[in-house]
Every structure is written in structure tokens, then in C-alpha cells.
Design an enzyme around this catalytic site. Structure first.
Site, PDB file in Angstrom:
ATOM      1  N   ASP A 110       0.675  -1.010  -0.021  1.00  0.00           N
ATOM      2  CA  ASP A 110       0.038  -0.023   0.236  1.00  0.00           C
ATOM      3  C   ASP A 110       0.736   1.110  -0.170  1.00  0.00           C
ATOM      4  O   ASP A 110       1.753   1.248   0.896  1.00  0.00           O
ATOM      5  CB  ASP A 110      -0.904  -0.050   1.366  1.00  0.00           C
ATOM      6  N   HIS A 117      -3.429  13.962   0.588  1.00  0.00           N
ATOM      7  CA  HIS A 117      -3.790  13.088   1.890  1.00  0.00           C
ATOM      8  C   HIS A 117      -2.704  12.933   2.937  1.00  0.00           C
ATOM      9  O   HIS A 117      -2.943  13.288   4.175  1.00  0.00           O
ATOM     10  CB  HIS A 117      -4.145  11.624   1.398  1.00  0.00           C
ATOM     11  N   GLU A 182     -10.339   3.973   3.226  1.00  0.00           N
ATOM     12  CA  GLU A 182      -9.478   4.764   2.644  1.00  0.00           C
ATOM     13  C   GLU A 182      -9.852   4.154   0.935  1.00  0.00           C
ATOM     14  O   GLU A 182      -9.765   3.005   0.701  1.00  0.00           O
ATOM     15  CB  GLU A 182      -8.073   4.094   3.086  1.00  0.00           C
ATOM     16  N   GLU A 184      -9.154   3.837  -2.500  1.00  0.00           N
ATOM     17  CA  GLU A 184      -8.136   3.686  -3.082  1.00  0.00           C
ATOM     18  C   GLU A 184      -8.064   2.862  -4.471  1.00  0.00           C
ATOM     19  O   GLU A 184      -9.163   2.529  -4.989  1.00  0.00           O
ATOM     20  CB  GLU A 184      -6.904   2.759  -2.442  1.00  0.00           C
ATOM     21  N   ASP A 216      -9.160   0.255   1.863  1.00  0.00           N
ATOM     22  CA  ASP A 216      -8.180  -0.331   2.959  1.00  0.00           C
ATOM     23  C   ASP A 216      -8.809   0.186   4.296  1.00  0.00           C
ATOM     24  O   ASP A 216      -8.153   1.147   4.696  1.00  0.00           O
ATOM     25  CB  ASP A 216      -6.964   0.350   2.552  1.00  0.00           C
ATOM     26  N   ARG A 220      -8.482   3.508  13.096  1.00  0.00           N
ATOM     27  CA  ARG A 220      -7.504   4.553  13.479  1.00  0.00           C
ATOM     28  C   ARG A 220      -6.816   4.516  14.825  1.00  0.00           C
ATOM     29  O   ARG A 220      -5.581   5.272  14.800  1.00  0.00           O
ATOM     30  CB  ARG A 220      -8.125   6.293  13.240  1.00  0.00           C
ATOM     31  N   GLN A 223      -4.278   1.994  14.860  1.00  0.00           N
ATOM     32  CA  GLN A 223      -3.048   2.363  14.115  1.00  0.00           C
ATOM     33  C   GLN A 223      -2.248   3.459  14.767  1.00  0.00           C
ATOM     34  O   GLN A 223      -1.166   3.556  14.962  1.00  0.00           O
ATOM     35  CB  GLN A 223      -3.453   3.084  12.923  1.00  0.00           C
ATOM     36  N   LYS A 236      -4.857  -2.121  10.105  1.00  0.00           N
ATOM     37  CA  LYS A 236      -5.268  -2.245   8.862  1.00  0.00           C
ATOM     38  C   LYS A 236      -5.429  -3.944   8.380  1.00  0.00           C
ATOM     39  O   LYS A 236      -5.987  -4.091   7.386  1.00  0.00           O
ATOM     40  CB  LYS A 236      -3.892  -1.974   7.805  1.00  0.00           C
ATOM     41  N   THR A 240      -8.919  -5.850   3.943  1.00  0.00           N
ATOM     42  CA  THR A 240      -8.837  -4.874   2.874  1.00  0.00           C
ATOM     43  C   THR A 240      -9.771  -5.650   1.652  1.00  0.00           C
ATOM     44  O   THR A 240      -9.845  -6.650   1.158  1.00  0.00           O
ATOM     45  CB  THR A 240      -7.432  -4.843   2.211  1.00  0.00           C
ATOM     46  N   GLU A 342     -10.314  12.338   7.088  1.00  0.00           N
ATOM     47  CA  GLU A 342      -9.884  13.722   6.537  1.00  0.00           C
ATOM     48  C   GLU A 342     -11.306  14.637   6.431  1.00  0.00           C
ATOM     49  O   GLU A 342     -11.398  15.565   6.666  1.00  0.00           O
ATOM     50  CB  GLU A 342      -9.220  13.696   5.119  1.00  0.00           C
TER      51      GLU A 342
END
Lengths: 404, 404
Positions: A110, A117, A182, A184, A216, A220, A223, A236, A240, A342
Site C-alpha cells: 500500500d 492526503h 481509505e 484507493e 483499505d 485509526r 493504528q 489495517k 482490505t 480527513e
């Protein structure tokens, strides 16, 4: 023009022809191609056993000449009326088939290639310092993820348990409270390399078979507590999701664009002046059906060709089925951000949903769907289909919650 | 007592019986067991096709009852004189066979579980701050590595190219100048789990098949420039070497010890008071034949059972062939450190070699061999064999050196 009637505005016209793995009844997985609202059974129509292996890997390993040959043949089969009677019995309604994981994922990498970002996260987590780390404009930062938990779109997203740590308390074990997405784009390797080889920027399409969408999923809070100094791990690795249709790189010729202007001169192995692989994909993120973001992939600072060149510059070998993803796709505008952290600015600015209520991070029962389109050679827009997932409540962790 | 004459002091007696994949001529890979200075051809002696698949995965997936059954049978075959004539033709001189990668590696995870190693690196890289990050005593820190570049012992270690950055210069591309070893112990998963399951501490030996040695070759200069914020990537992904023999967990009952005292109370899923899986393995690291370090695995703060419990507490599934490694094994004494960056204190205190010269990091032509022994049930010491590799010069990077 196909003899097959294609729904108006389909993103699955003859300019697309993405590959996937499907079943129509018992579990006899085989390769299919999406055409309009149908799935063409490639194993049946070609009789080629490579399409009855249950994954795209064997076909992907055949390389670009074979990929092009089959693509030309498919166009012929679907346009020349004389093939109609032979082909038509092998077209299944897309709504009646089940899609499966399209590739046996070898290694999963990844990246972190959206400048917007990376800057957003830098501003949130390291206020008062430059938003980008010093390495960011010199190389595409990436890390390895867990290949074994890459699953097909639709796989339930069970909220993960893990260690969370508030500033003023001891760590506790329990369900993630900051479960995020996420949005992607993923790239699937077909042609492997030997240990010690590197893939130059101009060789990208000799190795990469196709493109898909990736979510993904990210916890948070897990993490944040675990990631110093060796990077994301349990935050993570629980899941996925990837979209079931792999759009051939060959279908994306009209989507190629120059990447954004470079902040720094790049080392030769990353200088892509002659091999620009920016891609004008328009992503859309929906939460419970409501559009919450429209991330522009053309804004990505590092292209997939640069990612692959970097990934292999140290001689690391590629295997058929390697998947590398772009990292969260975020554009400059607020409604172009590809993650909830975000969109809600770390939870400080909840999203107001048109359907009622607000959202910072994901709640149980929430469903997130990411879609994308890109310009096609025939002037239409081709579709990447969707990657979707619904949040299910956490299970009881082993050993109990232990003071959560 | 075996009817087979075993060399005095062999680490491959009946208390060990490790599994590997070998060829004795043409490339017909099959499973072998090391006994003394011989390799027993399991495919031939048992006639079981599971031992002719070319990797241990299919056998490992059968689970602990099958593992124990075969182990008992092997002891019987090698002790009961009546089997001698049937078994003897299938014993190959170990010196005459070629060993191969023993498992198809699914996911590769590397931990960071030696407190001494983590503190050494903390003192070198973050002077003036606490040597351990705040999370270190609460969870076994780990990250995913590149499974596709895990290779068998003996694979040449081509010095990787990559971006290096001196404090006062722009980054340049070129061969790593700080190529290092990491002496580690690896654990191989046999029995998989479904997505959403976790493996409790007491279930460790229901899933983990065996133990091997790992050298996680590391380019410290590449790693230093790339690793913030997402962890090691190209600095590690060019090669990881593993020993060819997998010692069954069942052979290590006499090696189990309590882990070091805990600095903090652990959350229940990591509290191993009732399931201690410390292992008293004595590692030795040799550079060009000279002993340079003797890392004690019994000093590891986090045990492999804790690593597995942590790896799965978020519901991440296991696959047969998953490999997780301990991280660099370093003890408290200088001559117990498992990496050159520690042994030479970041290059500031070169090692003086008895054979002449000094060493900070690896030079082209250097050969590193890691071995280990452990106490066996019969009072002998069992051997893990060796993981070895010789440094070959870097190739020319794609696109040239570009201002290196």
C-alpha cells in the site's frame, strides 16, 4: 457496435471488457468478462482451461501479447453477428452471478501517494511542523500489508478489536472506535520478475495487468497506538476489500494524463517525463447511498509506474498476483477527500448527512461503496464497478475485554 | 536408540527430526527429514503424496494430530531394526542433497520483540529520550514484510540499490553502504483460521507447526530515509533468508522457559502466566567463519505465542505457510547482539575481527551464518541447522546512478 444490446450509458461497453471470477450456481469458479448487464463465461466460450482455474493468475502470467490477443478476440466475438449463436448461451445476467476474489493475491503493498492526503494527515497529527515528511517528495512511501485478508467487495467488515490508548489512560482492548475507510486504486501484477531485476518506468504495462478499486479499511485508534516506529499493522490487517472487476491497463489508454508538477527534481529511476502514468479516474464514495466524496485520481502525485519502479529498484522480485494500491485518493477540496478522518478532520468536524444525522467514523450497519469511471477510447466512460462493505459489530475478544 | 549410526554430538537425533524440502538429482522436490548426517526421503518411505508436493504446506495443514502421528512413526521406523531394510535405501547423505525453500510463504510478519535490541536502537537513534517507545511494553510491535522475497539459506545476497540520504546532501540512488543482518527465529503456521477468529495463547501449538532461523537482511541507510511514517519497506524487501529445516514445535518441549519479568501488567489476551512460550534457543552468528555474537533467545520479551495472539486479536486470518519472525535477537551483553548496527554501535565502534581487519557493516564477499541449538527431551541439544548468505556486489540500477 455489438450485436448485444447494451444498456444506455453502461460503463461496461466494448472499450472496457474487465475480467473477474464468478459462479452462476455451484462453486465452479471461472473467469468472466463484464459486458453491459451480462457476464460472459470465458471458460465456456473459449474452451481454454486457463479460464477455469478459479483466479485470473494463470491468464495474467501469460503476458501482454496474450492479454491483447484475447481482448481483440472478445471484441470480434461481440461485434461479428456470425458469432452470436455461439456466444449468446454463455452470457449470464450480471445480477444472477456471484463475484469472487479475482486474483490470488501474492504480496500486497500500500502506497501513500496523494499529496493532499499526506498533507492533511500531517496537519492533523504533527501541527506546527511541515505537513510532509522530508522524504515524501523524493520517493513514493509505501509499506507491505496483509495479503491474506484482501477479500472481494461485499465481504462483511467486522469491526476489529485491538489495543486503544487514550492520552490519560492505560491501553485497553476493545472494538475500534475510529473505524475508517481509505478510497484507493489498486494495480495487479501479471508478469513476474526474478530476484535482482528492476522494472523501469517504461516497462509498467509489460508487467501490470489491470486496475481495480480498493478500500483499505483502517482502525485509526489501533493504528495511532501501534504504528511508531514500524508502521501500520493491526489497524489495517483485519480486512482490505477489492472490487471484483479488473479493468485491463490496455483499456485505460484514453485515461492517461500527466501527473501534477513535481516539487523536486526526481532521481532518474523515478523521472517519468517520458512515461507519464497519471490516470484520470473519477472516484465516488457513498455512505449508505449518499455521495460524501469525489476523489480525483488524476491528482495523485506518484503514479503507479513510479510506485512499481520504486518497489523494485532494490531488486525485490514481483510475483503474478502482486497487488499494489495507491494509498488514499484525496483531492484539494474538502469533498474530494478519500477518508473519514480527513472528511471529519479527525472527528472534530462531523459530516452532516443529507439523509439525517452526522458521522465522524463508521457506525455498525453503515455501508460504504466506492465507484469510479474513466474516459474510454470510444468517448464513453468506462466503469470500474464498485467495492462495497457493511460494518458488522465486533465480536468478543479472546480473553475478555480486560478493563476496557 | 536408532539402528542408524548417528555422528557423535549430532543435533539431528531422534529428538529433533526436522522437516525440509530437498532434491537429490533432478528437480523432483520432496519432503525430507534430517537424521544425523542423512536425509530421509519421506515421499519414498511413506508413499504418501503429501510429501511429494514440493513444500511442507499440505502436510502442515493437516494439523497437530497428523504431525504427532508421523513423528511417532518416524521414531519407530528409525529405532525398530525390522524397518531397517525398508528405510535404509531412502536415506541420502545430507552432503549430497540440495535443500530448497521449505514452505510456500503466505504472509510474512516480522516482530521487534527483543527489549535489548529495541533499547539499543532507541539509544542510537533517539538519544536523550526513553529508549523504548511508549507502546513497546504493552504489545509486540510488528509489521508485514515481503513474502515473495523470503528465500532459502544460501541464496546470494545481492547488495540492494536504493535511495540514501546524507544529512547535508540530496538523496542519491546507489548501493546500500550500511548492509546489515538481523539474527531472528521464525515460526511457521500450519493450521489456518477464518477471518474474524483469534488465536488464544493456549492455542499456539494447535496452529504453529515449527521453528526455523531467519536472517532479515537490512539496508540501514535505505531504511533510515524511507521509514517515517509507514515503517520499513525497501530496506528489508530485497531478501529475507530462512533455514531449510523446520524444527517441529513438538520437539521443543524441553526448551520452553518462562519469559523475562514483565515491566507492566499485560492485557488478558497477552497475559501468558499460564502459557509461557519462552524458548531457550542459543543462537550463534558467524562472519566469515568467526563467531561474532551469541544471542540468547530466552531473553526475548515477547514470546511467539504472544506474537500470534496479538497478530490475530483483530480478527486477521491465518493461512498455512504464514511465517512470523521474532525480530532481531539481542541479549544484554555486547557479544549477544544480533545485528551489526548494534555490534558496531551504528558504525562508531567497529568490530575487530580475529581473522584480521575490522567491520562496521557488511562488505561484498562477506558470508554470514546463523546457527542455533536448544535443549532436547533426551538431554542432548538439537540443532536448527543454519541460515547463511554471502554478499554479492550490487547491480547497476535502472536509469543509472543519477548523481550518486
Amino acid at each position: 457496435m455489438s450485436w448485444l444490446e447494451l444498456p444506455a450509458g453502461t460503463g461496461f461497453g466494448l472499450a472496457n471488457l474487465p475480467y473477474g471470477i464468478f459462479t452462476s450456481g455451484p462453486d465452479d469458479r471461472r473467469t468472466g468478462v463484464a459486458v453491459g448487464d451480462r457476464v460472459l463465461d470465458l471458460a465456456a466460450v473459449t474452451g481454454d482451461p486457463v479460464h477455469a482455474t478459479g483466479s485470473l493468475n494463470a491468464f495474467m502470467a501469460q503476458g501482454p501479447a496474450a492479454w491483447s490477443r484475447l481482448r481483440r478476440r472478445l471484441v470480434d466475438l461481440l461485434t461479428d453477428e456470425s458469432h452470436r449463436s455461439a456466444v449468446e448461451p454463455h452470457l449470464h445476467p450480471a445480477a444472477a452471478v456471484t463475484m469472487h476474489l479475482p486474483v490470488e493475491v501474492a504480496d500486497y503493498v500500500d502506497f501513500y501517494s496523494s499529496r493532499h492526503h499526506a498533507e492533511n494527515l500531517g496537519r492533523m497529527f504533527r501541527p506546527g511542523t511541515p505537513p510532509l515528511t522530508p522524504n515524501w517528495t523524493h520517493l513514493p512511501i509505501g509499506y507491505h500489508g496483509r495479503a491474506g485478508t484482501v477479500q472481494v467487495s461485499g465481504t462483511p467488515v467486522v469491526r476489529p478489536n485491538g489495543q486503544r490508548k487514550s492520552p490519560d489512560a492505560a491501553p485497553s482492548l476493545g472494538p475500534s472506535r475510529r473505524l475508517d475507510i481509505e478510497a484507493e486504486v489498486g494495480f495487479v501484477v501479471g508478469v513476474p520478475t526474478a530476484l535482482g531485476e528492476s522494472v523501469a518506468l517504461g516497462e509498467f504495462d509489460q508487467h501490470v495487468f489491470g486496475v481495480c478499486l480498493v478500500n483499505d479499511w483502517s482502525a485509526r485508534d489501533l493504528q495511532a497506538w501501534e504504528y511508531v516506529p514500524l508502521g501500520p499493522f493491526l489497524g489495517k490487517s483485519f480486512l482490505t476489500s477489492m472490487s471484483p472487476w479488473i479493468v485491463p491497463v490496455e483499456a485505460l489508454a484514453a485515461a492517461r494524463v500527466a501527473p501534477p508538477a513535481r516539487a523536486e527534481p526526481l532521481l532518474p529511476y523515478l523521472d517519468d517525463t517520458e512515461h507519464p502514468w497519471g490516470l484520470d479516474l473519477a472516484l465516488e464514495v457513498r455512505l449508505n447511498g449518499e455521495l460524501i466524496s469525489s476523489p480525483p485520481f488524476a491528482e495523485m502525485y506518484w503514479t503507479p509506474a513510479q510506485q512499481l519502479a520504486h518497489l523494485t529498484v532494490n531488486g525485490a522480485s514481483l510475483r503474478t498476483g502482486d497487488l499494489f494500491a495507491s494509498g488514499t485518493v484525496s483531492g484539494p477540496a474538502r469533498d474530494q477527500r478519500g477518508s473519514l478522518i480527513e472528511l471529519s478532520w479527525g472527528g472534530a468536524e462531523p459530516l452532516t448527512l443529507a439523509g439525517g444525522g452526522t458521522r465522524t467514523f463508521l457506525e455498525d450497519g453503515d455501508e460504504v461503496t466506492i465507484t469510479a469511471t474513466a474516459p474510454a477510447a470510444d468517448g464513453s466512460r468506462l466503469s470500474f464497478g464498485a467495492v462495497t462493505g457493511r460494518i458488522a459489530p465486533a465480536g468478543t475478544p479472546v480473553g475478555g475485554l480486560g478493563g476496557s
